[in-house]
Motif scaffolding. Structure first.
Motif, PDB file in Angstrom:
ATOM      1  N   LEU A   1       0.804  -1.218   0.000  1.00  0.00           N
ATOM      2  CA  LEU A   1       0.000   0.000   0.000  1.00  0.00           C
ATOM      3  C   LEU A   1       0.828   1.255   0.000  1.00  0.00           C
ATOM      4  O   LEU A   1       0.545   2.188  -0.727  1.00  0.00           O
ATOM      5  CB  LEU A   1      -0.894   0.004   1.238  1.00  0.00           C
ATOM      6  CG  LEU A   1      -1.324   1.376   1.745  1.00  0.00           C
ATOM      7  CD1 LEU A   1      -2.418   1.895   0.850  1.00  0.00           C
ATOM      8  CD2 LEU A   1      -1.753   1.308   3.161  1.00  0.00           C
ATOM      9  N   LEU A   2       1.841   1.306   0.775  1.00  0.00           N
ATOM     10  CA  LEU A   2       2.495   2.570   0.966  1.00  0.00           C
ATOM     11  C   LEU A   2       3.379   2.957  -0.197  1.00  0.00           C
ATOM     12  O   LEU A   2       3.810   4.094  -0.277  1.00  0.00           O
ATOM     13  CB  LEU A   2       3.206   2.577   2.295  1.00  0.00           C
ATOM     14  CG  LEU A   2       2.089   2.434   3.347  1.00  0.00           C
ATOM     15  CD1 LEU A   2       2.615   2.035   4.665  1.00  0.00           C
ATOM     16  CD2 LEU A   2       1.228   3.653   3.415  1.00  0.00           C
TER      17      LEU A   2
ATOM     18  N   ARG B   1       8.279   2.916  14.212  1.00  0.00           N
ATOM     19  CA  ARG B   1       8.103   1.967  15.324  1.00  0.00           C
ATOM     20  C   ARG B   1       7.197   0.804  14.933  1.00  0.00           C
ATOM     21  O   ARG B   1       7.474  -0.348  15.264  1.00  0.00           O
ATOM     22  CB  ARG B   1       7.558   2.685  16.549  1.00  0.00           C
ATOM     23  CG  ARG B   1       8.600   3.518  17.231  1.00  0.00           C
ATOM     24  CD  ARG B   1       8.088   4.138  18.505  1.00  0.00           C
ATOM     25  NE  ARG B   1       9.138   4.935  19.125  1.00  0.00           N
ATOM     26  CZ  ARG B   1       8.925   5.857  20.019  1.00  0.00           C
ATOM     27  NH1 ARG B   1       7.695   6.115  20.426  1.00  0.00           N
ATOM     28  NH2 ARG B   1       9.922   6.541  20.528  1.00  0.00           N
ATOM     29  N   ALA B   2       6.099   1.106  14.244  1.00  0.00           N
ATOM     30  CA  ALA B   2       5.186   0.034  13.826  1.00  0.00           C
ATOM     31  C   ALA B   2       5.874  -0.890  12.824  1.00  0.00           C
ATOM     32  O   ALA B   2       5.762  -2.121  12.927  1.00  0.00           O
ATOM     33  CB  ALA B   2       3.917   0.626  13.228  1.00  0.00           C
ATOM     34  N   ALA B   3       6.579  -0.316  11.874  1.00  0.00           N
ATOM     35  CA  ALA B   3       7.279  -1.127  10.873  1.00  0.00           C
ATOM     36  C   ALA B   3       8.356  -1.988  11.526  1.00  0.00           C
ATOM     37  O   ALA B   3       8.515  -3.173  11.171  1.00  0.00           O
ATOM     38  CB  ALA B   3       7.882  -0.226   9.799  1.00  0.00           C
TER      39      ALA B   3
ATOM     40  N   PHE C   1       4.457  11.379  12.955  1.00  0.00           N
ATOM     41  CA  PHE C   1       4.142  10.456  11.863  1.00  0.00           C
ATOM     42  C   PHE C   1       5.342   9.548  11.589  1.00  0.00           C
ATOM     43  O   PHE C   1       5.215   8.323  11.517  1.00  0.00           O
ATOM     44  CB  PHE C   1       3.776  11.253  10.611  1.00  0.00           C
ATOM     45  CG  PHE C   1       3.370  10.423   9.430  1.00  0.00           C
ATOM     46  CD1 PHE C   1       2.034  10.266   9.105  1.00  0.00           C
ATOM     47  CD2 PHE C   1       4.323   9.807   8.612  1.00  0.00           C
ATOM     48  CE1 PHE C   1       1.650   9.508   8.012  1.00  0.00           C
ATOM     49  CE2 PHE C   1       3.954   9.048   7.521  1.00  0.00           C
ATOM     50  CZ  PHE C   1       2.607   8.898   7.221  1.00  0.00           C
ATOM     51  N   SER C   2       6.499  10.152  11.443  1.00  0.00           N
ATOM     52  CA  SER C   2       7.718   9.407  11.106  1.00  0.00           C
ATOM     53  C   SER C   2       8.062   8.388  12.190  1.00  0.00           C
ATOM     54  O   SER C   2       8.352   7.222  11.889  1.00  0.00           O
ATOM     55  CB  SER C   2       8.889  10.369  10.902  1.00  0.00           C
ATOM     56  OG  SER C   2       8.609  11.271   9.858  1.00  0.00           O
TER      57      SER C   2
ATOM     58  N   SER D   1       7.711  -4.085   5.534  1.00  0.00           N
ATOM     59  CA  SER D   1       7.755  -3.091   6.616  1.00  0.00           C
ATOM     60  C   SER D   1       8.828  -2.039   6.328  1.00  0.00           C
ATOM     61  O   SER D   1       8.639  -0.864   6.632  1.00  0.00           O
ATOM     62  CB  SER D   1       7.975  -3.769   7.971  1.00  0.00           C
ATOM     63  OG  SER D   1       9.295  -4.248   8.105  1.00  0.00           O
ATOM     64  N   VAL D   2       9.924  -2.459   5.731  1.00  0.00           N
ATOM     65  CA  VAL D   2      10.972  -1.501   5.345  1.00  0.00           C
ATOM     66  C   VAL D   2      10.455  -0.598   4.228  1.00  0.00           C
ATOM     67  O   VAL D   2      10.661   0.624   4.251  1.00  0.00           O
ATOM     68  CB  VAL D   2      12.267  -2.231   4.918  1.00  0.00           C
ATOM     69  CG1 VAL D   2      13.278  -1.253   4.338  1.00  0.00           C
ATOM     70  CG2 VAL D   2      12.857  -2.989   6.106  1.00  0.00           C
ATOM     71  N   TYR D   3       9.757  -1.183   3.248  1.00  0.00           N
ATOM     72  CA  TYR D   3       9.182  -0.385   2.163  1.00  0.00           C
ATOM     73  C   TYR D   3       8.206   0.655   2.703  1.00  0.00           C
ATOM     74  O   TYR D   3       8.141   1.779   2.210  1.00  0.00           O
ATOM     75  CB  TYR D   3       8.460  -1.262   1.145  1.00  0.00           C
ATOM     76  CG  TYR D   3       9.349  -2.122   0.304  1.00  0.00           C
ATOM     77  CD1 TYR D   3      10.682  -1.806   0.061  1.00  0.00           C
ATOM     78  CD2 TYR D   3       8.849  -3.279  -0.276  1.00  0.00           C
ATOM     79  CE1 TYR D   3      11.489  -2.613  -0.722  1.00  0.00           C
ATOM     80  CE2 TYR D   3       9.649  -4.094  -1.062  1.00  0.00           C
ATOM     81  CZ  TYR D   3      10.966  -3.755  -1.280  1.00  0.00           C
ATOM     82  OH  TYR D   3      11.757  -4.553  -2.062  1.00  0.00           O
ATOM     83  N   TRP D   4       7.437   0.277   3.709  1.00  0.00           N
ATOM     84  CA  TRP D   4       6.477   1.201   4.305  1.00  0.00           C
ATOM     85  C   TRP D   4       7.215   2.440   4.828  1.00  0.00           C
ATOM     86  O   TRP D   4       6.842   3.570   4.532  1.00  0.00           O
ATOM     87  CB  TRP D   4       5.723   0.495   5.424  1.00  0.00           C
ATOM     88  CG  TRP D   4       4.664   1.301   6.111  1.00  0.00           C
ATOM     89  CD1 TRP D   4       4.013   2.402   5.626  1.00  0.00           C
ATOM     90  CD2 TRP D   4       4.119   1.054   7.402  1.00  0.00           C
ATOM     91  NE1 TRP D   4       3.096   2.856   6.550  1.00  0.00           N
ATOM     92  CE2 TRP D   4       3.137   2.047   7.638  1.00  0.00           C
ATOM     93  CE3 TRP D   4       4.344   0.097   8.371  1.00  0.00           C
ATOM     94  CZ2 TRP D   4       2.403   2.094   8.826  1.00  0.00           C
ATOM     95  CZ3 TRP D   4       3.602   0.142   9.539  1.00  0.00           C
ATOM     96  CH2 TRP D   4       2.645   1.133   9.762  1.00  0.00           C
ATOM     97  N   LYS D   5       8.270   2.208   5.592  1.00  0.00           N
ATOM     98  CA  LYS D   5       9.050   3.335   6.108  1.00  0.00           C
ATOM     99  C   LYS D   5       9.655   4.163   4.971  1.00  0.00           C
ATOM    100  O   LYS D   5       9.646   5.396   5.021  1.00  0.00           O
ATOM    101  CB  LYS D   5      10.190   2.837   7.012  1.00  0.00           C
ATOM    102  CG  LYS D   5       9.748   2.262   8.314  1.00  0.00           C
ATOM    103  CD  LYS D   5      10.894   2.026   9.262  1.00  0.00           C
ATOM    104  CE  LYS D   5      11.812   0.931   8.852  1.00  0.00           C
ATOM    105  NZ  LYS D   5      12.804   0.591   9.897  1.00  0.00           N
TER     106      LYS D   5
END
Length: 173
Positions: free
Chosen positions: A4-5, A45-47, A39-40, A63-67
């Protein structure tokens, strides 16, 4: 598949220059900067939690891609000189992220999807509060409708971008 991100990246894959992020010391700009910092940190933290909890390398990679995508997209909103347009850009980013993750689009976080969903809900709540603090009640109502309409057609899509011209149109009615 992409997550998604990738969809919410504004096309800017690099960190905004520090001088651009802190160029204006007025209270509204300070609030925008604080939100982007929150936000950052929240996305990171969630990722990181997702990456730590999974044994699946695909989920850890997502999760890395999300960040990599979400954080620069939020920082890019600070490059808008208009504080209200920047707040709207951040609200759209947060709302699309939240709605997409709640809808399960994508399912790139597997059993860790609730971690991302909770982070997205918190970010959306903060983004709404930020917008309400920078807008008149009438502007907020109009902006809320615009954000909702914009988000509805973009859940889970790639290439989400709210150009500055579109971010400003809600206040002109």
């Amino acid at each position: 598949g992409s997550i998604l991100l990738v969809a919410i990246a504004s096309g800017c894959a690099s960190r905004a220059p520090q001088s651009a992020l802190a160029s204006d010391a007025n209270p509204n700009r300070i609030e925008l900067n604080r939100f982007v910092e929150f936000f950052s940190v929240r996305v990171e933290r969630a990722a990181d939690e997702i990456a730590q909890r999974t044994d699946d390398p695909g989920i850890a990679r997502n999760s890395v891609y999300w960040k990599m995508r979400a954080i620069p997209a939020a920082q890019a909103a600070l490059l808008l000189a208009d504080n209200q347009a920047a707040a709207l850009q951040l609200w759209v980013l947060s709302a699309v992220q939240m709605e997409s993750l709640k809808a399960g689009v994508p399912v790139g976080f597997g059993e860790c999807q609730p971690i991302a969903q909770q982070a997205a809900v918190e970010l959306d709540e903060h983004a709404r509060r930020l917008a309400s603090s920078l807008l008149t009640p009438e502007q907020f109502t109009s902006a809320e409708k615009t954000v909702q309409e914009f988000v509805e057609g973009r859940i889970g899509r790639t290439g989400l971008d709210l150009p500055p011209e579109a971010a400003r149109t809600w206040g002109q009615s």
